[in-house]
Design a protein around this motif. Structure first.
Motif, mmCIF file in Angstrom:
data_model
loop_
_atom_site.group_PDB
_atom_site.id
_atom_site.type_symbol
_atom_site.label_atom_id
_atom_site.label_comp_id
_atom_site.label_asym_id
_atom_site.label_seq_id
_atom_site.Cartn_x
_atom_site.Cartn_y
_atom_site.Cartn_z
ATOM 1 N N LYS A 167 -1.645 8.557 -0.021
ATOM 2 C CA LYS A 167 -0.557 7.493 0.172
ATOM 3 C C LYS A 167 0.625 7.978 0.362
ATOM 4 C CE LYS A 167 -2.905 3.728 -1.762
ATOM 5 N NZ LYS A 167 -3.011 2.447 -2.828
ATOM 6 N N VAL A 168 1.170 8.959 -0.113
ATOM 7 C CA VAL A 168 2.519 9.355 -0.167
ATOM 8 C C VAL A 168 2.536 10.192 1.369
ATOM 9 C CG1 VAL A 168 4.337 11.366 -0.814
ATOM 10 C CG2 VAL A 168 3.241 9.776 -2.312
ATOM 11 N N VAL B 279 0.783 -1.064 -0.073
ATOM 12 C CA VAL B 279 0.097 -0.018 -0.175
ATOM 13 C C VAL B 279 0.912 1.284 0.118
ATOM 14 C CG1 VAL B 279 -1.989 -1.127 1.079
ATOM 15 C CG2 VAL B 279 -0.270 0.095 2.554
ATOM 16 N N HIS B 280 2.054 1.032 0.462
ATOM 17 C CA HIS B 280 2.970 2.328 0.464
ATOM 18 C C HIS B 280 3.976 2.537 -0.577
ATOM 19 C CE1 HIS B 280 1.450 2.788 4.560
ATOM 20 N NE2 HIS B 280 1.861 1.862 4.724
ATOM 21 N N LYS C 93 4.758 9.568 4.848
ATOM 22 C CA LYS C 93 5.710 10.367 5.410
ATOM 23 C C LYS C 93 5.117 10.485 6.849
ATOM 24 C CE LYS C 93 7.036 13.285 1.290
ATOM 25 N NZ LYS C 93 6.763 14.256 0.954
ATOM 26 N N THR C 94 3.874 10.629 7.253
ATOM 27 C CA THR C 94 3.502 10.803 8.431
ATOM 28 C C THR C 94 3.779 9.289 9.383
ATOM 29 O OG1 THR C 94 1.443 12.008 7.750
ATOM 30 C CG2 THR C 94 1.313 10.836 10.134
ATOM 31 N N LEU D 218 5.740 4.309 -7.199
ATOM 32 C CA LEU D 218 7.014 4.481 -8.337
ATOM 33 C C LEU D 218 6.574 5.678 -9.301
ATOM 34 C CD1 LEU D 218 7.093 0.763 -9.198
ATOM 35 C CD2 LEU D 218 8.613 2.156 -7.637
ATOM 36 N N PRO D 219 7.543 6.163 -9.770
ATOM 37 C CA PRO D 219 7.501 7.343 -10.595
ATOM 38 C C PRO D 219 6.527 7.156 -11.895
ATOM 39 C CG PRO D 219 10.016 7.321 -10.279
ATOM 40 C CD PRO D 219 9.019 5.791 -9.635
ATOM 41 N N ALA D 220 6.365 5.668 -12.445
ATOM 42 C CA ALA D 220 5.673 5.362 -13.391
ATOM 43 C C ALA D 220 4.320 5.038 -13.118
ATOM 44 C CB ALA D 220 6.202 4.205 -14.159
ATOM 45 N N SER D 221 3.990 4.775 -11.726
ATOM 46 C CA SER D 221 2.532 4.449 -11.459
ATOM 47 C C SER D 221 1.780 5.859 -11.295
ATOM 48 C CB SER D 221 2.759 3.753 -10.167
ATOM 49 O OG SER D 221 3.180 4.656 -9.040
ATOM 50 N N PRO D 222 0.509 5.685 -11.478
ATOM 51 C CA PRO D 222 -0.290 7.022 -10.897
ATOM 52 C C PRO D 222 -0.063 7.353 -9.239
ATOM 53 C CG PRO D 222 -1.627 5.384 -11.844
ATOM 54 C CD PRO D 222 -0.442 4.595 -11.545
ATOM 55 N N ARG D 223 0.425 8.489 -9.415
ATOM 56 C CA ARG D 223 0.792 9.126 -7.786
ATOM 57 C C ARG D 223 -0.448 9.298 -7.066
ATOM 58 N NH1 ARG D 223 5.462 12.833 -5.932
ATOM 59 N NH2 ARG D 223 4.417 13.521 -3.994
ATOM 60 N N ASP D 224 -0.334 8.972 -5.640
ATOM 61 C CA ASP D 224 -1.756 8.835 -4.977
ATOM 62 C C ASP D 224 -1.118 9.778 -3.696
ATOM 63 O OD1 ASP D 224 -3.525 9.002 -2.817
ATOM 64 O OD2 ASP D 224 -4.109 6.562 -3.501
ATOM 65 N N ASP D 225 -1.381 11.195 -3.937
ATOM 66 C CA ASP D 225 -0.874 11.995 -2.711
ATOM 67 C C ASP D 225 -1.356 11.810 -1.397
ATOM 68 O OD1 ASP D 225 0.626 13.655 -4.866
ATOM 69 O OD2 ASP D 225 -0.970 15.074 -5.160
#
Length: 72
Positions: free
Chosen positions: A32-33, A19-20, A37-38, A23-30
């Motif tokens: 989850k990012v 779930v964490h 970080k939290t 990757l740069p090529a994957s759709p970014r899920d802000d």
């Protein structure tokens, strides 16, 4: 991540599929990012690396050249 901290580890290495993993090529899920970080900040665990996977055996050249996202 919390389990990693409870086991006494200071660093974690992630690979695609969890779930964490982002990757740069994957759709970014802000979201989850931000969650990653939290949790890293709360637990004191540090991210050592993210291991991309490639579909080396695919007959499609385009697919062989891009990282594989296992959970997508």
């Amino acid at each position: 991540m919390r389990t990693v901290a409870e086991l006494g580890y200071s660093y974690i290495e992630l690979s695609p599929g969890g779930v964490h993993a982002v990757l740069p090529a994957s759709p970014r899920d802000d979201d989850k990012v931000a969650e990653l970080k939290t949790v890293l900040r709360e637990t004191g665990v540090q991210l050592s690396s993210i291991l991309p996977l490639y579909k080396w055996s695919s007959p499609d050249e385009t697919e062989r050249q891009r990282p594989c996202v296992l959970n997508g």
